[in-house]
Design an enzyme around this catalytic site. Structure first.
Site, PDB file in Angstrom:
ATOM      1  N   ARG A   1      -2.873   3.914  -4.809  1.00  0.00           N
ATOM      2  CA  ARG A   1      -4.319   4.075  -4.614  1.00  0.00           C
ATOM      3  C   ARG A   1      -4.711   5.528  -4.358  1.00  0.00           C
ATOM      4  NH1 ARG A   1      -7.288  -0.841  -2.688  1.00  0.00           N
ATOM      5  NH2 ARG A   1      -5.936  -2.635  -3.104  1.00  0.00           N
TER       6      ARG A   1
ATOM      7  N   VAL B   1      -4.569  14.163  12.245  1.00  0.00           N
ATOM      8  CA  VAL B   1      -5.140  15.509  12.203  1.00  0.00           C
ATOM      9  C   VAL B   1      -6.390  15.427  11.328  1.00  0.00           C
ATOM     10  CG1 VAL B   1      -3.110  16.907  12.725  1.00  0.00           C
ATOM     11  CG2 VAL B   1      -3.406  16.052  10.415  1.00  0.00           C
ATOM     12  N   GLY B   2      -7.536  15.474  11.957  1.00  0.00           N
ATOM     13  CA  GLY B   2      -8.759  15.242  11.204  1.00  0.00           C
ATOM     14  C   GLY B   2      -9.919  16.068  11.703  1.00  0.00           C
TER      15      GLY B   2
ATOM     16  N   GLU C   1     -15.494  10.692  15.666  1.00  0.00           N
ATOM     17  CA  GLU C   1     -14.756  10.517  14.415  1.00  0.00           C
ATOM     18  C   GLU C   1     -14.696   9.027  14.118  1.00  0.00           C
ATOM     19  OE1 GLU C   1     -10.673   9.752  14.963  1.00  0.00           O
ATOM     20  OE2 GLU C   1     -12.128   8.667  16.165  1.00  0.00           O
TER      21      GLU C   1
ATOM     22  N   HIS D   1       0.796  -1.226   0.000  1.00  0.00           N
ATOM     23  CA  HIS D   1       0.000   0.000   0.000  1.00  0.00           C
ATOM     24  C   HIS D   1       0.831   1.280   0.000  1.00  0.00           C
ATOM     25  CE1 HIS D   1      -2.231  -3.260   2.088  1.00  0.00           C
ATOM     26  NE2 HIS D   1      -3.167  -2.901   1.232  1.00  0.00           N
TER      27      HIS D   1
ATOM     28  N   GLU E   1     -11.424   7.005  13.543  1.00  0.00           N
ATOM     29  CA  GLU E   1     -10.111   6.383  13.424  1.00  0.00           C
ATOM     30  C   GLU E   1      -9.270   6.292  14.692  1.00  0.00           C
ATOM     31  OE1 GLU E   1     -11.501   7.805   9.549  1.00  0.00           O
ATOM     32  OE2 GLU E   1     -10.951   9.038  11.276  1.00  0.00           O
TER      33      GLU E   1
ATOM     34  N   ASP F   1     -18.591  19.599  12.169  1.00  0.00           N
ATOM     35  CA  ASP F   1     -20.050  19.658  12.162  1.00  0.00           C
ATOM     36  C   ASP F   1     -20.565  19.410  13.576  1.00  0.00           C
ATOM     37  OD1 ASP F   1     -21.119  16.490  12.071  1.00  0.00           O
ATOM     38  OD2 ASP F   1     -19.101  16.806  11.309  1.00  0.00           O
TER      39      ASP F   1
END
Length: 239
Positions: free
Chosen positions: A44, A89-90, A180, A5, A182, A205
């Site tokens: 990918r 970081v999301g 979230e 990957h 993850e 949100d």
């Protein structure tokens, strides 16, 4: 050497990797905050880059959506490319009235409805927590930047479209700062393979009020979170 990957070689990645879910956000972070940037992965379309921040070598790469995807990339980065620290970081969704849109949340711990950590922990509950020093450095970096960051538990959900919205009431009761998909998986992978991890999220949100940021804003404007992550790395180097 390359994995199924990640088409990079040993040494292409820094020992610290910032990981947003969106590979285009990874590209934005690299181009906006790093110098001497080069692409180190594109398998990918999961873009990865390495550059320098104030002279410090740092990498940034997307991890996709959900625990299965992020677990693949974090595991390979740690075991095949020598990565020692991962900072997710999301974005996250808020369930509490006192957590507002665009607030920065530092995930000290991550609850989850996923079974992945039970699978790796002999069917026992595993306390999925961030590395303490990384949490402390992120808090100190936020204070130095004048950013008010919330610190506490977040929730990593397997389902984006939940069939049981009453669970949000339970999360609110237990003080969950954001939802979230993850962090609990990343914390489990880091523990299993001897690395360190932290999650920093921006509230994109609000599940209660239905306020939300746009996709373009999520990709490009969550800069406080990125600055906190980068400055926390520099603070960690001083320890």
């Amino acid at each position: 050497m390359a994995t199924p990957h990640i088409n990079a070689e040993m040494g292409d990645f820094a020992d610290v990797v910032l990981m947003p879910g969106d590979p285009l956000r990874a590209k934005h972070i690299a181009e906006t905050f790093l110098e001497d940037v080069r692409e180190v992965n594109n398998v990918r379309g999961m873009l990865g880059f390495t550059g320098t921040y104030k002279g410090r070598k740092i990498s940034v790469m997307g991890h996709g959506m959900g625990i299965p995807s992020c677990s693949i990339y974090t595991k390979e980065l740690i075991t095949d490319f020598g990565v020692k620290k991962i900072i997710r970081v999301g974005s996250c969704g808020a369930v509490r009235a006192d957590v507002k849109l665009r607030d920065v949340v530092i995930g000290m711990g991550a609850c989850t409805d996923s079974k992945v950590n039970r699978l790796r922990f002999k069917d026992h509950d595993f306390a999925a927590i961030a590395d303490f020093d990384m949490v402390r450095n992120a808090v100190d970096a936020a204070k130095a930047l004048g950013v008010e960051a919330r610190v506490g538990n977040i929730f990593s959900a397997d389902l984006f479209y939940t069939p049981d919205p009453s669970m949000f009431d339970v999360m609110e009761k237990y003080g969950i700062l954001g939802v979230e998909m993850e962090a609990a998986g990343i914390y489990g992978v880091a523990a299993e393979f001897g690395a360190k991890a932290l999650t920093i999220c921006t509230v994109s949100d609000h599940i209660r009020t239905h306020e939300q940021t746009t996709a373009a804003e999520r990709q490009t404007t969550f800069n406080d979170m990125i600055k906190i992550a980068l400055e926390s790395v520099l603070l960690g180097d001083k320890e």
